[in-house]
Design a protein around this motif. Sequence first.
Motif, PDB file in Angstrom:
ATOM      1  N   TYR A  13      44.537   9.362  82.684  1.00  9.46           N
ATOM      2  CA  TYR A  13      43.575  10.293  82.086  1.00  9.46           C
ATOM      3  C   TYR A  13      42.279   9.554  81.714  1.00  9.46           C
ATOM      4  O   TYR A  13      41.181  10.099  81.878  1.00  9.46           O
ATOM      5  CB  TYR A  13      44.167  10.985  80.855  1.00  9.46           C
ATOM      6  N   ALA A  14      42.432   8.298  81.249  1.00  8.95           N
ATOM      7  CA  ALA A  14      41.242   7.499  80.925  1.00  8.95           C
ATOM      8  C   ALA A  14      40.370   7.321  82.166  1.00  8.95           C
ATOM      9  O   ALA A  14      39.140   7.377  82.095  1.00  8.95           O
ATOM     10  CB  ALA A  14      41.662   6.138  80.367  1.00  8.95           C
ATOM     11  N   LYS A  15      41.003   7.117  83.318  1.00 11.96           N
ATOM     12  CA  LYS A  15      40.246   6.993  84.564  1.00 11.96           C
ATOM     13  C   LYS A  15      39.578   8.321  84.919  1.00 11.96           C
ATOM     14  O   LYS A  15      38.395   8.363  85.255  1.00 11.96           O
ATOM     15  CB  LYS A  15      41.176   6.551  85.701  1.00 11.96           C
ATOM     16  N   ALA A  16      40.344   9.404  84.831  1.00 10.39           N
ATOM     17  CA  ALA A  16      39.835  10.711  85.270  1.00 10.39           C
ATOM     18  C   ALA A  16      38.620  11.169  84.460  1.00 10.39           C
ATOM     19  O   ALA A  16      37.642  11.662  85.024  1.00 10.39           O
ATOM     20  CB  ALA A  16      40.948  11.751  85.177  1.00 10.39           C
ATOM     21  N   VAL A  17      38.659  10.997  83.128  1.00  9.65           N
ATOM     22  CA  VAL A  17      37.537  11.490  82.308  1.00  9.65           C
ATOM     23  C   VAL A  17      36.301  10.610  82.432  1.00  9.65           C
ATOM     24  O   VAL A  17      35.205  11.006  82.031  1.00  9.65           O
ATOM     25  CB  VAL A  17      37.912  11.616  80.812  1.00  9.65           C
ATOM     26  N   SER A  18      36.474   9.384  82.999  1.00  5.13           N
ATOM     27  CA  SER A  18      35.362   8.435  83.105  1.00  5.13           C
ATOM     28  C   SER A  18      34.702   8.454  84.480  1.00  5.13           C
ATOM     29  O   SER A  18      33.639   7.863  84.664  1.00  5.13           O
ATOM     30  CB  SER A  18      35.863   7.014  82.813  1.00  5.13           C
ATOM     31  N   ASP A  19      35.332   9.097  85.437  1.00 12.30           N
ATOM     32  CA  ASP A  19      34.888   9.043  86.830  1.00 12.30           C
ATOM     33  C   ASP A  19      34.032  10.268  87.154  1.00 12.30           C
ATOM     34  O   ASP A  19      34.523  11.397  87.147  1.00 12.30           O
ATOM     35  CB  ASP A  19      36.135   9.021  87.729  1.00 12.30           C
ATOM     36  N   LYS A  34      35.854  15.538  80.152  1.00 12.44           N
ATOM     37  CA  LYS A  34      36.744  16.434  79.388  1.00 12.44           C
ATOM     38  C   LYS A  34      37.520  15.600  78.361  1.00 12.44           C
ATOM     39  O   LYS A  34      38.712  15.328  78.521  1.00 12.44           O
ATOM     40  CB  LYS A  34      37.686  17.182  80.333  1.00 12.44           C
ATOM     41  N   TYR A  35      36.798  15.192  77.323  1.00  9.07           N
ATOM     42  CA  TYR A  35      37.352  14.255  76.344  1.00  9.07           C
ATOM     43  C   TYR A  35      38.271  14.945  75.345  1.00  9.07           C
ATOM     44  O   TYR A  35      38.162  16.151  75.106  1.00  9.07           O
ATOM     45  CB  TYR A  35      36.213  13.558  75.586  1.00  9.07           C
ATOM     46  N   LEU A  36      39.152  14.158  74.753  1.00  8.31           N
ATOM     47  CA  LEU A  36      40.068  14.633  73.725  1.00  8.31           C
ATOM     48  C   LEU A  36      39.568  14.196  72.348  1.00  8.31           C
ATOM     49  O   LEU A  36      38.854  13.197  72.231  1.00  8.31           O
ATOM     50  CB  LEU A  36      41.467  14.039  73.951  1.00  8.31           C
ATOM     51  N   ILE A  66      28.783   9.408  77.131  1.00  5.17           N
ATOM     52  CA  ILE A  66      28.950   8.777  78.441  1.00  5.17           C
ATOM     53  C   ILE A  66      30.371   8.238  78.578  1.00  5.17           C
ATOM     54  O   ILE A  66      30.943   8.201  79.660  1.00  5.17           O
ATOM     55  CB  ILE A  66      27.920   7.638  78.623  1.00  5.17           C
ATOM     56  N   GLY A  67      30.964   7.832  77.445  1.00  2.00           N
ATOM     57  CA  GLY A  67      32.330   7.309  77.479  1.00  2.00           C
ATOM     58  C   GLY A  67      32.398   5.942  78.148  1.00  2.00           C
ATOM     59  O   GLY A  67      31.461   5.151  78.065  1.00  2.00           O
ATOM     60  N   PHE A  68      33.520   5.658  78.809  1.00  3.01           N
ATOM     61  CA  PHE A  68      33.662   4.395  79.541  1.00  3.01           C
ATOM     62  C   PHE A  68      32.687   4.441  80.703  1.00  3.01           C
ATOM     63  O   PHE A  68      32.838   5.241  81.629  1.00  3.01           O
ATOM     64  CB  PHE A  68      35.108   4.222  80.009  1.00  3.01           C
ATOM     65  N   ALA A  69      31.676   3.569  80.677  1.00  3.94           N
ATOM     66  CA  ALA A  69      30.496   3.760  81.523  1.00  3.94           C
ATOM     67  C   ALA A  69      30.586   3.156  82.913  1.00  3.94           C
ATOM     68  O   ALA A  69      29.774   3.500  83.778  1.00  3.94           O
ATOM     69  CB  ALA A  69      29.272   3.171  80.808  1.00  3.94           C
ATOM     70  N   ASN A  70      31.533   2.269  83.177  1.00  3.97           N
ATOM     71  CA  ASN A  70      31.492   1.542  84.455  1.00  3.97           C
ATOM     72  C   ASN A  70      31.463   2.439  85.689  1.00  3.97           C
ATOM     73  O   ASN A  70      30.674   2.183  86.609  1.00  3.97           O
ATOM     74  CB  ASN A  70      32.642   0.548  84.543  1.00  3.97           C
ATOM     75  N   PRO A  71      32.301   3.479  85.772  1.00  4.65           N
ATOM     76  CA  PRO A  71      32.213   4.323  86.967  1.00  4.65           C
ATOM     77  C   PRO A  71      30.813   4.902  87.173  1.00  4.65           C
ATOM     78  O   PRO A  71      30.320   4.964  88.304  1.00  4.65           O
ATOM     79  CB  PRO A  71      33.261   5.410  86.701  1.00  4.65           C
ATOM     80  N   GLN A 107      45.201  -0.866  75.753  1.00  3.78           N
ATOM     81  CA  GLN A 107      45.642   0.415  75.213  1.00  3.78           C
ATOM     82  C   GLN A 107      44.560   1.021  74.307  1.00  3.78           C
ATOM     83  O   GLN A 107      44.269   2.215  74.385  1.00  3.78           O
ATOM     84  CB  GLN A 107      46.953   0.251  74.435  1.00  3.78           C
ATOM     85  N   VAL A 108      43.938   0.184  73.474  1.00  5.60           N
ATOM     86  CA  VAL A 108      42.860   0.677  72.598  1.00  5.60           C
ATOM     87  C   VAL A 108      41.668   1.141  73.436  1.00  5.60           C
ATOM     88  O   VAL A 108      41.067   2.194  73.168  1.00  5.60           O
ATOM     89  CB  VAL A 108      42.425  -0.410  71.589  1.00  5.60           C
ATOM     90  N   PHE A 109      41.321   0.363  74.463  1.00  7.17           N
ATOM     91  CA  PHE A 109      40.179   0.742  75.305  1.00  7.17           C
ATOM     92  C   PHE A 109      40.459   2.066  76.030  1.00  7.17           C
ATOM     93  O   PHE A 109      39.567   2.906  76.181  1.00  7.17           O
ATOM     94  CB  PHE A 109      39.874  -0.355  76.327  1.00  7.17           C
ATOM     95  N   GLN A 110      41.688   2.260  76.479  1.00  5.18           N
ATOM     96  CA  GLN A 110      42.040   3.504  77.165  1.00  5.18           C
ATOM     97  C   GLN A 110      42.038   4.691  76.192  1.00  5.18           C
ATOM     98  O   GLN A 110      41.566   5.779  76.536  1.00  5.18           O
ATOM     99  CB  GLN A 110      43.409   3.363  77.829  1.00  5.18           C
ATOM    100  N   LEU A 111      42.560   4.469  74.979  1.00  9.17           N
ATOM    101  CA  LEU A 111      42.509   5.538  73.967  1.00  9.17           C
ATOM    102  C   LEU A 111      41.066   5.894  73.639  1.00  9.17           C
ATOM    103  O   LEU A 111      40.737   7.052  73.359  1.00  9.17           O
ATOM    104  CB  LEU A 111      43.266   5.111  72.706  1.00  9.17           C
ATOM    105  N   GLY A 112      40.183   4.892  73.661  1.00  8.09           N
ATOM    106  CA  GLY A 112      38.759   5.169  73.474  1.00  8.09           C
ATOM    107  C   GLY A 112      38.206   5.986  74.633  1.00  8.09           C
ATOM    108  O   GLY A 112      37.509   6.991  74.428  1.00  8.09           O
TER     109      GLY A 112
END
Length: 651
Positions: free
Chosen positions: A82-88, A96-98, A561-566, A381-386
């Motif tokens: 899910y962390a990948k999906a919401v960041s891509d 679609k953040y939680l 923006i969330g996890f920005a790398n993608p 795990q913390v980075f993914q929860l973020g």
Amino acid sequence: MRSNSAKTRAVSMAAALPMIAGALALGIPAAHAADSPARNALKGTKPLWATAKADKGATNNGAQVKARVYLAGQDSAGLAAYAKAVSDPSSPYYGKYLSPKQAQARFGATKAQVAAVKSWLTSAGLKVTEVTQHYVAVSGDVASAEKAFGTQLHNYAKGAKTYRAPAQAASVPAGLKGTVLTVTGLDSAPHKADHDDTLPPPDAVFKNAGPFSSYYGSKTASTLPSAYGTKLPYAVKGYTGKQLRSVYGAGKYTGKGVRVAITDAYASPTIAYDAGKYAQKNGDKAWKTGQLHQSLPADFTKTDECGAAGWYGEETLDVEAVHAVAPDADVTYVGAASCYDDDLLDSLSKVVDNHLADIVSNSWGDIEANQTPDLAAAYDQVFQLGAVQGIGFYFSSGDDGDQVANTGTKQVDTPANSAWVTAVGGTSLAVGKGDKYLWETGWGTTKSSLSADGKSWTNFPGAFTSGAGGGTSSTVAEPYYQKGVVPDSLAKANNASGNRVVPDIAAIADPNTGFLVGQTQTFPDGSQQYSEYRIGGTSLAAPTIAAVQALAEQARGGKAIGFANPSIYAKFGKKGVYHDVTDNPTGHGLGVVRVDYANSIDATGGLLYSVRTLGKDSSLSATKGYDDVTGVGSPANGYVASYAKKSSKKH
């Protein structure tokens, strides 16, 4: 990071993250392999240095152990997915953040799982000292720990010291498979971080000597010897917010409505005064009441071991740099109780659990060789929860280049090497007259001092002193977003299937083209006074990029923006988005003349003259396209604007 006198510091945060290759592509925590039908091994809990040759025998049964049992939650594979999906940006789930409550309900440990873990630990004779949504902390004697974790604890030589560690991987009862992520604390070696700034600890005053340039090249060292066939300019006094906003494309954006968090260890007692005075003196917007917050632990620990006062300058730099570039952003400083991993993890978790910000700047770390898979899993795990909540983490890539000069081994830094964070590399920046962007090089410095007769530069260009951290990880698999952008020559340097390459993006870091910072320091007479000095390091690059991301989030209409790398890699190659930084932007050698006080405060001890070359980063090179000094490059005028909502034009 380590201090290189008045130069730079590298990172240092013994953490971790080797994981098995399949797990690594997404950063899923390492799978547990069954040791026996009754137990499940926790991979990576026996450190690599705990070898048979180093074994000094069993640890005394009565010795005390403090450990943390990290909880895997209900669905660790689902969390990573899910962390990948919401960041891509190409995913239907993008953005679609939680909420923290939703993330915990969906992925966090259940009450039944926590109760089962507590029951197992107490039945072995350990005492539960703390329960959070991330871990169960315990204390007790070695005998009880051995019973709980199914391994003997021995003493092992590590360098000149001896530390306790498991004789084999720790394990948990088979019934807890999938419930326990990992355990930390069974080995007693220090797991800690250093900050990445570039000056001696600011508890003692440090001042730069002049003459200075006010912008790049404004004042030439005409009376000193030439280098690279020309008279070189004096180093700048230190760039300010107006200059950085101009060259990194801030435009009309100020970060209004955006929250930025900063994590470091400890807390400067004078931060509010220093940040306020600095803004007033250097043309930044005044801080509003309630715009700067601090979230601090009840107690600070290990203050001598971690050099607590040395972290004050790091906090000061981070806070002032974020405000200089994003003057309307809300800033929360989250101080850790110490520079040890468990405490730094607590600070990161506090940001995530309470969603204190969408953007988190972190100017600390350690070398990859010091990472252990148990801590890597806990960090990821913390980075993914973020990520599932729309929170992005930005980590400085380090200040010792390829680390060979510092450690003897070519390696990257951690947690910057995590596939789930944005690693920020460093540049040398030339800002010209009228705040105009001239060029950047990859940050890498060699130093050559003025000869005794004043007629030449000794052993020019001199030895490597510091430079942006980067390179290819030995432990983290190549993330999907780097494929097709990062050249195979880098990605496959250690492994035919490809590894994570650091950094992702870059900004100003070279202390010789650095940022002016203002801080209360202790003077030789014992008084404490506000003073300003130039500073750099990837400790500067990380908050600068975090602030630029705040501008970009505002441009997006406040949508995280969330996890920005993608997103960062998806924009690679688009016109006007990035400055493509190379080591030789002008076609000839580059350097500046720097003048330092021998005693760090005034001319009574004499002056030291040196040439600091630009664009010579150990074995790393800034080249056309993606490179392992500057990643995709630095933000150009089109970067922030590329996040702006496109208005539909009616014809």
